[in-house]
Design a protein around this motif. Sequence first.
Motif, short mmCIF file in Angstrom:
data_model
loop_
_atom_site.label_atom_id
_atom_site.label_comp_id
_atom_site.label_asym_id
_atom_site.label_seq_id
_atom_site.Cartn_x
_atom_site.Cartn_y
_atom_site.Cartn_z
N HIS A 46 0.82 -1.22 0.00
CA HIS A 46 0.00 0.00 0.00
C HIS A 46 0.85 1.27 0.00
O HIS A 46 0.45 2.29 -0.57
N ARG A 103 -0.97 -9.07 -7.56
CA ARG A 103 -1.19 -7.65 -7.26
C ARG A 103 0.13 -6.93 -7.04
O ARG A 103 0.34 -5.82 -7.54
N THR A 124 -15.47 -4.55 -3.72
CA THR A 124 -14.19 -4.34 -4.39
C THR A 124 -14.19 -4.94 -5.79
O THR A 124 -13.76 -4.31 -6.76
N GLU A 181 -8.26 1.58 -1.85
CA GLU A 181 -7.78 1.15 -3.17
C GLU A 181 -8.90 1.18 -4.21
O GLU A 181 -8.67 1.47 -5.38
N CYS A 194 -8.68 3.33 -7.60
CA CYS A 194 -8.80 2.68 -8.90
C CYS A 194 -9.88 3.34 -9.75
O CYS A 194 -9.69 3.58 -10.94
N LEU A 237 -2.71 6.88 0.14
CA LEU A 237 -2.18 6.24 -1.07
C LEU A 237 -1.56 7.25 -2.02
O LEU A 237 -1.52 7.04 -3.23
N TRP A 265 -1.10 5.39 -5.90
CA TRP A 265 -2.17 5.81 -6.80
C TRP A 265 -2.15 7.31 -7.06
O TRP A 265 -2.46 7.77 -8.16
#
Length: 965
Positions: free
Chosen positions: A437, A469, A537, A577, A581, A616, A620
């Motif tokens: 992460h 992942r 998710t 996450e 995303c 994040l 990200w």
Amino acid sequence: MASDVDTAPLVGRAELVQTVRSALLGDGAHGQTAAVFLTGESGVGKTRLLGEIGDRLRERGAVVLTGSCLDIGDASPLHPLLQALRRFDTEVSTSHARTSSAVRGLLQMFADETAGPDGAGALLERVSRGLHLIAEGRPLVLILDDLQWVDRSTRQLLLYLLAGLGDLQLSVLAAVRAESLQGAHPLRRVLTELRRLRTVRVLDLVPLGRADTETLAAAVVGRTLTADAAEQVWQRSGGNPFVIEELARDLRDGRDGLSETLREIFLDRVDALPQHAHAVVHAVAAGVEPVQHWLLAEVLRMPEDELIAAARAAVAHRLLVGADDGYRLRHRLVAEVLAHELLPAERSGLHRRYAEALTTAPGELHQARLAHHWRLAGEPTRALPAAVAAAQEAERLHGYAEAHRHWSAALQLAAEPGPLTVDRVELLENAAEAAHHCGEHARALALLEELAALRGGEPSCALHIRRARYLAAAGRSALAEEEYQRALKAGDCSPRDRASAAARLAELLLHLGRYADAGERAREALALAENVEGSATEIVLASSALGFSDACLEDPDAGLAVMRDALDTAERAGQPEDVACAYLHLAELLTGPLNVLEEGVVVARRGAERVAELGLGRTWGTRLLAIAINGLFRVGQWAEAEKVVAAALRHRPSGADAVELLLARCRLSVGYGDIEAAGRDLDAVATLLAGGGARHVIPLLTLRSGLAMWEGRHDVARQAVQRGLTESRSDDVMILSALVWHGLRAEAEAHASRTVEVDPTAVRRLRDVAERVARKSAGAARPVRSVVEGFLALCAAEVSRLDGSDPELWAVSAAEWDRRHHPYPAAYSRLRQAEALLARRSRVATAGKLLREAYRVAQGLGAVPLTSEIRELAGRARVSLDERDTPAGTRSAPAEASDDELTALTAREREVLALVAEGLTNKEIGQRLFISERTIGVHVSHIFDKLQVRTRVQASAIQLRNQRG
């Protein structure tokens, strides 16, 4: 603590220098007394500033006398004035006979008597008259360093002169060590008296900020510091220039540890503390800052009055900083120095008392602090539960970097010998996920391998998914795809695992540019998720992939709606996450296939802020900022894109996140013509791209081709394109069409330069691929077709260059890119259209107009290679690029100067010009703005051209003139 002024530049003090100079010699200052007293801790740069300001005052025609006080009390009356006069006597030239005579007369008076029969008052009056003769009507400035050691006679002289009791008008500039003015120091009373005068200012010289700290350190080291080195210098120095320079020299010379110079300086300062304050400083150095007052009291067990007096002394000596939330060391170096001054038993005893105090304190426990202090107290069994609790608390607050640190500490503690009962498998799982992460992808994979070895046997489906992942995040896409396929085939794959693997595989295929495959996997994942409770998710990941696929291949409106719904679902579920995303794919879709660039940039930047809140930002958040950079590049906002690059670099990304950012920065460098920087980024991307997919490989090779063409290496450009066509499989017709354009352009450039033979086979293959892309894009969504048509127009025009460039084809290309508001390819097309017209010796006036328009756009962007090519063609054709020229090419009357002479400059060029006017070098400007020195040179060249100047002095004059205006 004087700095080495020969090697270190003056940083972060330009405004203060101007303020002091204006206070001493500003409008109306001459003819009255004025004084500025600079206070600050040792090493903050007071002596350096006195010298800098003295030089500026001399340039303004002032007579400057400079002296220093000695740490010997009243043993040498008027010592700093005598020293200043002797220095001045050696400096004054023989051409100033009257001044020299006045100086020597005053020195002789001191030699004959110091008090004389008429007492101190008469002496002060004679000194005043002597200084008046030296000044000869010019401004007179007395500069005194280390005023904390001033003798009584000099104090009396300052009060006498500044109070206007003599017939002399002068200015005084003096520096005082703040930590020396303790208790009943005589100078405190003098400064109190002087503060009452309107013409006296006392300025506290604060440490440098973070940006200036990095700039100064980089100047000493001779290169831009790495993020880790810059962080270390900032934390250890506290912004003190002397300490910064010492630490930077250690970095430059490769010395580890702490230099003896700094160690002795800080030990001397600690030794100067009253005895009862020593314990306070040692305790705060051992604590976790800020150390609250109640906690310090529990640890030291001092009476309250004694503790307050000790803390006050440490603050007054500039070793501690006191605030509402507790005490901090002014410099973290103090902790390093004092760590070696205590016996091991003393250190562990301090940490034990901290841990006991935190354990017994009412209210919420400070688990991270507890773990730290129990560990250093030698109690791993008590530190481990606290470390686990601290990691869980950090994860709850989305502090993944902190969680990773605490899980790592827990793993180390669990390895200690002793009666520890802990599930190491669980620790490894949590530590690996936290590492993933926070962007420590290599560490995450290593922990996962240790976990697999500990479990033994065949890897489970869940382990395959997790490894995939981590591999994808590390940029190893091909291996990640294989792991997802293994997960789907695993015998223990549950419905939830199957849905998860399919959804994540769909997202990976999307990143690889295989939109049809991604859509198929996404539909499979959504069907599986319907039968799984709590599969938010999987639904978010699959919906994002399906929406993107549909928007590119079928229906953009329906696909966009699916992706907006996915973002809403993610926000409701609250998984960081998932939110990241959804933002990422929405921003990618808007700035890419749909070509809604302005909205896409806004979504990307908003998403980066949102995911940073969720912990994040390094992963990200970096990708979202890279999307924003690409969007800004395409709409021609290159200066703004540079600022976003600087913001993203502060995250210190790794893996696939770093690849995205480096590719985005490389586009800017190629456009600017910064060949060296672009080459470094491309090499870094190639190193990171172990098993990367078409999404990264094709842009990498496209950029390598473009860079090679600017370097005149057309064969290298050809090879890069051919490799891209051979090695990468992608449904992304946009990146394929851009690659084909670069290939045909490379062949056209080879033909034009006659340095490399045109490869007919390569041309034929490229034309076949272009036709295939055209057929494939015919069934794509309208926005996708629109962008592809723009590149295909460029391809057709490039082919025409091989047998006589067709101006009409270039006109079509320019119109296509104008319609999409992409200034760079539009300017390039106009250059080629003008070139074709001039080659045919037709419509020269139109060609001139096209060149001027292309030149204006290229200059505004800062596109150096394109600008140079336009200039070269214009020079050969004798076409003026001056916008004021008439169509016939005759020069119009000179235009009147506009109210703002800087209107022609871009925002970034204005920033650069302002720093040029401050006297900074290109290297210093680059460090200030986080841009390479070469790119700064490009900006300066543009500034000179637009302002029609030839030197930095002329450009600075225009900047200053407009500032005053």
